[in-house]
Design a protein around this motif. Structure first.
Motif, mmCIF file in Angstrom:
data_model
loop_
_atom_site.group_PDB
_atom_site.id
_atom_site.type_symbol
_atom_site.label_atom_id
_atom_site.label_comp_id
_atom_site.label_asym_id
_atom_site.label_seq_id
_atom_site.Cartn_x
_atom_site.Cartn_y
_atom_site.Cartn_z
ATOM 1 N N GLY A 22 0.337 -24.661 9.876
ATOM 2 C CA GLY A 22 -0.764 -24.805 8.885
ATOM 3 C C GLY A 22 -1.406 -22.968 8.787
ATOM 4 N N GLU A 23 -0.423 -22.269 8.700
ATOM 5 C CA GLU A 23 -0.743 -21.100 8.466
ATOM 6 C C GLU A 23 -0.068 -20.396 6.999
ATOM 7 N N GLU A 24 0.652 -21.379 6.341
ATOM 8 C CA GLU A 24 1.122 -20.354 5.009
ATOM 9 C C GLU A 24 0.557 -19.670 4.562
ATOM 10 N N VAL A 25 -0.202 -19.341 4.100
ATOM 11 C CA VAL A 25 -1.078 -18.957 3.207
ATOM 12 C C VAL A 25 -1.226 -16.833 4.090
ATOM 13 N N ASN A 26 -1.326 -17.611 5.210
ATOM 14 C CA ASN A 26 -1.404 -15.749 6.561
ATOM 15 C C ASN A 26 0.015 -15.677 5.921
ATOM 16 N N ALA A 27 1.546 -16.429 6.608
ATOM 17 C CA ALA A 27 2.593 -16.529 5.511
ATOM 18 C C ALA A 27 2.733 -14.717 5.300
ATOM 19 N N GLY A 28 2.233 -15.889 3.972
ATOM 20 C CA GLY A 28 2.621 -14.661 2.603
ATOM 21 C C GLY A 28 1.898 -13.510 2.459
ATOM 22 N N ARG A 29 0.310 -13.545 3.185
ATOM 23 C CA ARG A 29 -0.034 -12.070 3.023
ATOM 24 C C ARG A 29 0.296 -11.303 4.320
ATOM 25 N N ILE A 30 1.044 -11.438 5.769
ATOM 26 C CA ILE A 30 2.014 -11.090 6.060
ATOM 27 C C ILE A 30 3.343 -10.364 6.014
ATOM 28 N N GLY A 31 4.238 -11.205 4.802
ATOM 29 C CA GLY A 31 4.956 -10.794 3.923
ATOM 30 C C GLY A 31 4.487 -9.515 3.285
ATOM 31 N N LEU A 32 3.341 -10.264 2.678
ATOM 32 C CA LEU A 32 2.964 -8.867 1.498
ATOM 33 C C LEU A 32 2.294 -7.520 2.287
ATOM 34 N N THR A 33 1.855 -7.625 3.739
ATOM 35 C CA THR A 33 1.755 -6.596 4.083
ATOM 36 C C THR A 33 3.343 -6.012 4.765
ATOM 37 N N ILE A 34 3.954 -6.124 4.734
ATOM 38 C CA ILE A 34 5.434 -5.765 5.445
ATOM 39 C C ILE A 34 6.028 -4.716 3.792
ATOM 40 N N VAL A 35 5.494 -5.443 2.871
ATOM 41 C CA VAL A 35 6.167 -4.653 1.397
ATOM 42 C C VAL A 35 4.933 -3.965 0.823
ATOM 43 N N ILE A 36 4.148 -4.043 1.080
ATOM 44 C CA ILE A 36 2.684 -2.711 1.121
ATOM 45 C C ILE A 36 2.980 -1.957 1.852
ATOM 46 N N ALA A 37 3.066 -1.481 3.033
ATOM 47 C CA ALA A 37 3.346 -0.637 3.856
ATOM 48 C C ALA A 37 4.341 -0.243 3.848
ATOM 49 N N GLY A 38 5.889 -0.986 3.077
ATOM 50 C CA GLY A 38 6.937 -0.007 3.309
ATOM 51 C C GLY A 38 6.838 0.434 1.635
ATOM 52 N N MET A 39 5.571 0.011 1.013
ATOM 53 C CA MET A 39 5.529 1.055 0.004
ATOM 54 C C MET A 39 5.155 2.401 -0.006
ATOM 55 N N VAL A 40 4.091 2.364 0.980
ATOM 56 C CA VAL A 40 3.965 3.706 1.984
ATOM 57 C C VAL A 40 4.572 4.574 2.486
ATOM 58 N N GLY A 41 5.525 3.945 3.180
ATOM 59 C CA GLY A 41 5.933 4.775 3.944
ATOM 60 C C GLY A 41 7.447 4.999 3.183
ATOM 61 N N SER A 42 7.775 4.938 1.808
ATOM 62 C CA SER A 42 8.949 5.190 1.234
ATOM 63 C C SER A 42 8.254 6.041 0.637
ATOM 64 N N LEU A 43 6.963 5.943 -0.316
ATOM 65 C CA LEU A 43 6.690 7.582 -0.774
ATOM 66 C C LEU A 43 5.799 8.588 0.082
ATOM 67 N N ILE A 44 6.044 8.434 1.063
ATOM 68 C CA ILE A 44 5.731 9.176 2.128
ATOM 69 C C ILE A 44 6.852 9.793 2.689
ATOM 70 N N CYS A 45 8.066 8.909 2.654
ATOM 71 C CA CYS A 45 9.560 9.743 3.345
ATOM 72 C C CYS A 45 9.774 10.779 1.926
ATOM 73 N N GLY A 46 9.251 10.156 0.936
ATOM 74 C CA GLY A 46 10.369 10.563 -0.608
ATOM 75 C C GLY A 46 9.704 12.119 -0.402
ATOM 76 N N VAL A 47 8.079 12.387 -0.092
ATOM 77 C CA VAL A 47 7.236 13.348 0.234
ATOM 78 C C VAL A 47 7.910 14.021 1.127
ATOM 79 N N TRP A 48 7.633 14.021 1.866
ATOM 80 C CA TRP A 48 8.310 14.749 2.856
ATOM 81 C C TRP A 48 10.314 14.819 2.338
ATOM 82 N N LEU A 49 10.989 14.355 2.367
ATOM 83 C CA LEU A 49 12.198 14.929 1.911
ATOM 84 C C LEU A 49 12.156 16.157 1.007
ATOM 85 N N ASP A 50 11.121 16.064 0.057
ATOM 86 C CA ASP A 50 10.866 16.912 -1.329
ATOM 87 C C ASP A 50 10.313 18.185 -0.331
#
Length: 470
Positions: free
Chosen positions: A315-343
């Motif tokens: 019954g936690e379909e909405v929270n499943a979507g929020r967990i997916g959102l968490t994965i992507v948002i955290a990944g966005m942050v990771g991408s930006l940090i990795c980009g700055v680190w490489l620069d």
């Protein structure tokens, strides 16, 4: 001569997002900071005056427009899978059929990527995005006719049409950044474009569970599904109309490198020869496999996330979507940090290996904690997994540029994405079957094994490059 070549290879380490590329018939690849760029400008700086350059305010409109087209298409990739249990009941189909609504995006990419890269090479950005946006719009409207329980073939056909659009628009932000933006803006512009696609994935995790609640009445459920389809079709139509008024490139180039690229004769570049060179590049082909393993795991996790969460948290379909959102948002942050680190550090090999290893660790922790019964723990471990696994995506392209210079980054990134689609299909099917028969832990261990293999191969790639370049 060998030492000079090795030194030139060292200075050719460049950022994926800094490539100055303009498709035929307007020019060829010239990368800011690369040997070709330095040699070209260095040889001509004393012989010819600098060409006029100009930055247009319209460049930001073009960037956000194409990014939103990519976001719209990415949203439709996940709008079924994140509420798979609801659509399985609505269409009266099994889990594999729902999984194919996501995997069709991956399958379509494989045979079409090379012809569409050729099309981009010959017609330019605007025509490619216009066609892709048209497919995206048509597919969205087809789906409106599938909001009844007996119309699964219609919804699958609509999803297939949308999947064709993906091949046209997935890699556009980097090209657009190089054609429209100045040297100090290219990395930022490319990051915004890439994050546009990730934003679409994030919305695809979050919005469908809200728009389509898990209700028992089939007529009410069909009404909610129809509303979601109308919204996506409306957005896709608006974006298509805006793309019609888009421009191919600015009249005056934004950089000296782009001006030089426009002057390179087309006969100096061979698309087929570029493909052959990449296929003969052993370190790059090793990266193609390791990139496919990592991103293929990400595709499998995203496609099967609803099924994994619902097993342990009914019954936690909405929270499943929020967990997916968490994965992507955290990944966005990771991408930006990795980009700055490489620069800052230019440690491409070490950073890629470290993030790959931490993706494996994140997957192990996520697998071990999924069934503990505490949803807040899953949010945290999924965020850690997303930070490193999604954060790896741009690193693969950065590393590819280092390995394949001076080949066109469009071709190398196309091969990387093609590998990811192949492994994504394989992993999604296999993990889905394992989850059905042996549970979520076994399915996630299956992915951990291949991430371990990818980590070892990435280490070997680093050693290989180190021995050949220094």
């Amino acid at each position: 001569m060998v030492k000079v070549q090795q030194r030139n290879m060292f200075f050719s380490v460049i950022s994926f997002s800094s490539l100055q590329w303009s498709p035929e018939p307007f020019g060829r690849a010239v990368s800011t900071g690369s040997c070709l760029h330095m040699e070209t400008l260095g040889d001509q700086s004393d012989l010819a005056p600098k060409v006029e350059t100009k930055l247009y305010h319209r460049r930001w409109f073009m960037l956000f427009l194409f990014s939103f087209v990519s976001a719209s298409n990415a949203f439709m990739w996940l709008q079924y899978g994140i509420i798979s249990n609801i659509f399985m009941r609505f269409y009266n189909i099994d889990a594999l059929a729902i999984d194919w609504l996501a995997m069709i995006y991956l399958l379509t990419y494989i045979p079409l990527i090379l012809p569409i890269l050729w099309f981009l090479d010959n017609r330019g950005i605007r025509d490619v995005v216009l066609v892709g946006s048209a497919f995206n719009c048509i597919g969205a409207w087809i789906k409106i006719g599938s909001a009844s329980p007996d119309t699964f073939p219609v919804t699958f056909f609509g999803q297939f049409v949308c999947s064709v659009a993906t091949v046209f628009i997935l890699g556009i932000p980097s090209y657009l950044a190089s054609v429209w933006f100045g040297e100090k803006e290219v990395s930022t512009a490319c990051s915004i474009g890439v994050l546009g696609n990730q934003l679409g994935i994030a919305i695809g995790f979050l919005v469908p569970p809200i728009l389509v609640p898990n209700v028992d009445d089939m007529d009410e459920l069909a009404h909610h599904i129809r509303i979601m389809f109308y919204i996506t079709a409306g957005v896709a139509t608006l974006l298509f109309v805006l793309v019609v008024f888009g421009k191919e490139r600015p009249k005056i180039p934004p950089t000296q490198a782009q001006a030089t690229a426009r002057s390179i004769p087309p006969e100096q570049y061979s698309y087929i020869a570029s493909i052959r060179n990449l296929l003969r590049n052993k370190p790059f082909m090793l990266l193609v496999v390791t990139y496919g393993l990592n991103v293929g795991c990400f595709y499998a996790v995203g496609t099967l996330l609803n099924r994994m969460i619902i097993v342990h948290y009914p019954g936690e379909e909405v929270n499943a979507g929020r967990i997916g959102l968490t994965i992507v948002i955290a990944g966005m942050v990771g991408s930006l940090i990795c980009g700055v680190w490489l620069d800052r550090t230019k440690t491409y090999k070490q950073t890629t290996l470290a993030v790959y290893l931490l993706s494996l660790v994140g997957m192990i922790v996520y697998a071990a904690t999924l069934s503990l019964g505490h949803l807040w723990v899953v949010f945290i471990t999924a965020g850690v997994l997303g930070f490193f696994m999604t954060g790896y995506l741009p690193l693969g392209f950065e590393f590819a540029v280092e390995l394949t210079y001076p080949e066109s980054e469009g071709t190398s990134s196309g091969l990387l994405n093609c590998s990811a689609q192949v492994f994504g299909i394989i992993f999604t099917i296999c993990q889905g079957k394992i989850i059905d028969n042996y549970g979520t832990l076994a399915g996630n261990i299956f992915l951990c094994v291949f991430l371990l293999i990818g980590t070892i191969m990435t280490g070997k790639t680093s050693v290989t490059v180190k021995n050949t370049q220094f």
